[in-house]
Design a protein around this motif. Structure first.
Motif, short mmCIF file in Angstrom:
data_model
loop_
_atom_site.label_atom_id
_atom_site.label_comp_id
_atom_site.label_asym_id
_atom_site.label_seq_id
_atom_site.Cartn_x
_atom_site.Cartn_y
_atom_site.Cartn_z
N THR A 1 0.86 -1.19 0.00
CA THR A 1 0.00 0.00 0.00
C THR A 1 0.90 1.23 0.00
O THR A 1 2.05 1.19 0.46
N GLY A 2 0.37 2.32 -0.51
CA GLY A 2 1.18 3.52 -0.53
C GLY A 2 0.42 4.70 -1.09
O GLY A 2 -0.77 4.62 -1.41
N TYR B 1 -2.96 3.92 -3.16
CA TYR B 1 -3.05 2.65 -3.90
C TYR B 1 -2.84 1.46 -2.98
O TYR B 1 -2.21 1.56 -1.93
N GLN B 2 -3.37 0.35 -3.41
CA GLN B 2 -3.20 -0.94 -2.75
C GLN B 2 -3.08 -1.97 -3.85
O GLN B 2 -3.92 -2.02 -4.76
N VAL B 3 -2.03 -2.80 -3.80
CA VAL B 3 -1.81 -3.77 -4.87
C VAL B 3 -1.49 -5.13 -4.29
O VAL B 3 -0.76 -5.27 -3.31
N ALA B 4 -2.09 -6.16 -4.88
CA ALA B 4 -1.84 -7.55 -4.51
C ALA B 4 -1.15 -8.25 -5.67
O ALA B 4 -1.51 -8.04 -6.83
N PHE B 5 -0.16 -9.12 -5.35
CA PHE B 5 0.59 -9.81 -6.41
C PHE B 5 1.18 -11.10 -5.85
O PHE B 5 1.28 -11.29 -4.63
N ALA C 1 9.78 4.44 -2.17
CA ALA C 1 8.34 4.56 -2.44
C ALA C 1 7.85 5.99 -2.32
O ALA C 1 6.84 6.36 -2.91
N GLY C 2 8.57 6.82 -1.56
CA GLY C 2 8.13 8.19 -1.37
C GLY C 2 8.66 9.17 -2.39
O GLY C 2 8.39 10.36 -2.30
N LEU C 3 9.42 8.67 -3.37
CA LEU C 3 9.96 9.58 -4.39
C LEU C 3 8.82 10.08 -5.28
O LEU C 3 8.12 9.31 -5.91
N CYS C 4 8.66 11.38 -5.33
CA CYS C 4 7.56 11.98 -6.08
C CYS C 4 8.03 12.46 -7.44
O CYS C 4 9.21 12.44 -7.76
N ILE C 5 7.08 12.86 -8.24
CA ILE C 5 7.37 13.54 -9.51
C ILE C 5 7.07 15.02 -9.30
O ILE C 5 5.96 15.35 -8.83
#
Length: 777
Positions: A160-161, A274-278, A753-757
């Motif tokens: 999640t992030g 977002y939340q992603v499952a894999f 994960a916290g690197l933004c655009i």
């Protein structure tokens, strides 16, 4: 690289300095200069306006407010925005007054002494504040497929992030500009730098209480647009038109670069959860994304931009289970607007970020994660229900991996980073699957007027507007092929609403598709008539004073070809006419040599309530591998090499398309690296000039830049089997941002994960020093 097509139709005039833009038009007798007085407060009530000192200046002719307008509301989707503020201001840069003076210095002097008292209110200046206060505009949209909740409940891996991207300034070289000439019977002729002359016509007419037929809007060319002149040009054209209409004098409004950047909207900032499952291979099982975008003070084009972001959250990857929502937040900033990609880059950035994070989590190569998830085999349906027809994404991934020598370079970079002390390198590969069509169905139409003259030369008028992208060159080639004449015998005329009415904006990468098809339809009507009379002449008919040629029903003409300036009977190749000879015969026999063509994009639809449909005619696809270096002492990024591979079907003009791919990629790379918008605590844009806003320069382009195309003849849905190129390459700039993430991980950062655009040098340096700066949008 050697190109087989003619260059851009304005290439010579551009480099020789003879191209005419709005402010190059000669000043007419009595012409007035228009200045706009705008709010210097982000939010507040107007309590007093004093214009006495301004109107007393010699040469100041008039000052207008909202009270001088017949209608003070406009908007491309919802008419919620005032042309001139009434009692309250909602962003710094909101127009309040319009000054008309004999020249620019006089107008600026008057502007400087206008006094406007505004009682400031507490503004909401960023997405974080707007979300916290639930300042939302319009409905929340939803697209859902499968059962993501069930998949999350049994997920093998879960991340999640929050993903954040900032805005981007269009930075067209020619600012918003218009000159309005009053004509008899209260009519107006508006010359404007705009992507949507029809909207200019309609907004001007509405603002002044005129009928639409009383206003003509003409666009010869723009000095750049990039979406920033799709809707907001109409606003400033209407203010110039107010002066021309009231004074009956020509009126010229050309914003300075500083004012233009302060008052106009940008690419939309987004903040997405977002939340992603894999699974253990990185295969996506489910994805939930809640998009929140900053629409600014008014709606503008935000709903359509948000929906495209939601459409493109899959980018090149199959989502078996997904729930995607989108909400517009309202802030006290300039209303954000279209920018090349129109929400697509913001959507694709989320999934490309997720691909990188999955790879980091599983400690595998991000390319392998992308390849296992890209549309392929039986996995060809998007989350909104459209099938990815003629899918070439697996082929593109395989080819770029080979031609970019991805695996060997990955090993080489690892060795370099182990030995280097001052530089860190990174390598990443990203993709694009960009849907081509306006997401609002009625906009997918165009028209063209083709006039053939008796010497065999041709003038063409369409609804497309030329902003440097080469749409005129493509239309010229399509017309020349349809009529069988030389490209140099075809001239594209300025776009004008008197010749091409009710047209759509040149946007959504569809300008060439729609207008080339409309022009081809007009040409086919003309060649059908010419072929009809040619067949009669070859059959022995001899026109005379008593008997002229006329069009006969039922004549077979499929065997007649127009090519190389000739009209040829393929059944008897000895029977030919020169094109201009046949045209002359047609004219003398009163056969029409002009026609009008209309085109509407077929087989597109979308049900917003259900979140399902086929909103796009086709997809343009591509991949890019980028290698970067980062100076660990300064955070400076250099793009060392980019290999870019695209599927553009059968290109209409390969030189134009090559330029669009290169330019689009570099503009995308600018968005993700250097182009940062800085605002004061009061909401004023501080980076409002070339000295404070960093667009890419030649030093920011890849040192090695390889651009290639695959051969693909499968796109039978579109004109000449071509594919649109305007916006898709910009999304491949994300490969640079992903390469920066890779370099930071190579430097030992376990959490990117916290690197933004955008990933500016400052942001990178703070990451390398262990600080994670908070992104305030």
């Amino acid at each position: 690289m050697k190109f087989k097509d003619l260059p851009h139709d304005s290439a010579v005039s551009h480099v020789s300095g003879t191209s005419e833009f709005i402010d190059d038009r000669p000043k007419q007798a009595g012409e007035l200069w228009v200045e706009v007085v705008y709010s210097t407060v982000a939010h507040g009530d107007i309590t007093h306006i004093d214009t006495k000192a301004a109107i007393a200046i010699e040469g100041v002719k008039s000052i207008y407010s909202y009270l001088d307008l017949a209608s003070n509301r406009w908007g491309s989707i919802v008419k919620d925005q005032p042309l001139l503020a009434e009692k309250t201001v909602h962003y710094i840069g909101e127009p309040i007054l319009v000054i008309a003076a004999v020249d620019k210095p006089t107008a600026l002097a008057a502007k400087a002494v206008v006094k406007i008292d505004i009682t400031a209110k507490q503004p909401v200046l960023n997405l974080k504040q707007a979300r916290a206060q639930r300042r939302f505009m319009g409905e929340t949209y939803c697209i859902e497929t499968g059962d993501s909740a069930a998949e999350f409940a049994q997920a093998e891996h879960l991340l999640t992030g929050q993903f954040i991207n900032g805005g981007q300034e269009q930075f067209y070289l020619e600012s918003q500009a218009s000159i309005v000439y009053p004509e008899e019977n209260n009519c107006l002729h508006v010359h404007v730098s705009a992507q949507h002359p029809t909207e200019v016509q309609h907004v001007v007419a509405s603002a002044l209480g005129l009928k639409q037929h009383q206003v003509v809007a003409t666009v010869k060319r723009m000095g750049g647009g990039f979406g920033g002149k799709e809707s907001q040009s109409a606003h400033y054209a209407a203010l110039a038109a107010l002066v021309a209409h009231k004074t009956k004098k020509p009126a010229r409004l050309v914003l300075s670069k500083d004012d233009d950047m302060i008052v106009t909207g940008k690419r939309h900032p987004f903040c997405n959860d977002y939340q992603v499952a894999f699974d253990h291979q990185g295969k996506l099982q489910a994805l939930n994304v809640d998009f929140y975008t900053d629409g600014g003070a008014y709606i503008d084009l935000t709903p359509a931009i948000l929906q495209r972001a939601m459409f493109h959250v899959d980018n090149a990857y199959y989502l078996p289970h997904a729930r995607i929502t989108g909400t517009i937040c309202q802030t006290h900033t300039h209303p954000h607007t279209a920018f090349r990609g129109f929400g697509g880059p913001q959507g694709a950035a989320v999934i490309e970020h997720i691909m990188e994070e999955i790879a980091l989590h599983l400690d595998i190569d991000a390319l392998d994660v992308r390849k296992i998830n890209c549309y392929q085999g039986n996995e060809q349906q998007t989350h909104y229900g459209q099938t990815v027809d003629h899918n070439v994404l697996p082929e593109l991934f395989e080819q770029i991996e080979r031609t970019a020598d991805y695996r060997a370079r990955r090993k080489s970079i690892k060795q370099f980073n182990q030995q280097s002390t001052g530089l860190i390198k990174g390598l990443a590969l990203s993709a694009v699957k960009f849907g081509i069509s306006f997401t609002t169905r009625f906009l997918n139409q165009g028209n063209a007027l083709v006039n053939v003259h008796v010497d065999g030369t041709v003038q063409v008028s369409t609804g497309a507007t030329e902003m440097g992208q080469g749409v005129n060159s493509k239309i010229r080639k399509v017309v020349s092929e349809a009529l069988g004449v030389a490209e140099t015998d075809v001239r594209l005329m300025p776009t004008s609403t008197e010749k091409n009415a009710n047209t759509s904006a040149t946007a959504a990468s569809s300008g060439s598709d729609i207008n080339c098809a409309a022009a081809a339809n007009a040409c086919h009507k003309i060649t059908a008539r010419l072929a009809n009379i040619a067949s009669q002449l070859w059959a022995g008919f001899v026109p005379s004073d008593e008997h002229e040629l006329c069009l006969l029903d039922g004549r077979a003409t499929d065997h007649i070809e127009f090519k190389g300036g000739q009209v040829i009977n393929l059944k008897q190749p000895s029977q030919t006419f020169k094109f201009n000879e046949l045209v002359g015969i047609a004219y003398l026999n009163r056969i029409s040599l002009s026609d009008y063509g209309h085109y509407k994009t077929p087989e597109i639809y979308y049900d917003k309530a259900k979140g399902k449909g086929r909103p796009f005619l086709y997809f343009t696809n591509g991949v890019a591998a980028s290698e970067v270096s980062i100076d660990s002492y300064t955070g400076e990024v250099k793009i060392l090499r980019t290999d870019l591979l695209m599927d553009l079907g059968r290109m209409i003009n390969d030189g134009i398309d090559h330029g669009q791919v290169a330019g689009g990629f570099v503009q995308g790379a600018g968005w993700v690296t250097t182009e940062n918008l800085y605002y004061s605590d009061q909401g004023k844009l501080l980076s409002h000039s070339p000295t404070t806003y960093k667009i890419p320069s030649i030093h920011d382009t890849p040192r090695i830049f390889n651009i290639d195309f695959i051969e693909n003849h499968s796109n039978v849905m579109n004109i000449r089997g071509s594919k649109a190129v305007g916006e898709p390459p910009l999304l491949l700039g994300l490969s640079v941002w992903c390469a920066i993430k890779d370099a930071l991980r190579n430097a030992g950062l376990s959490d990117t994960a916290g690197l933004c655009i955008p990933a500016t040098s400052e942001t990178i340096l703070m990451n390398l020093s262990g600080q994670m700066p908070e992104q305030v949008l």
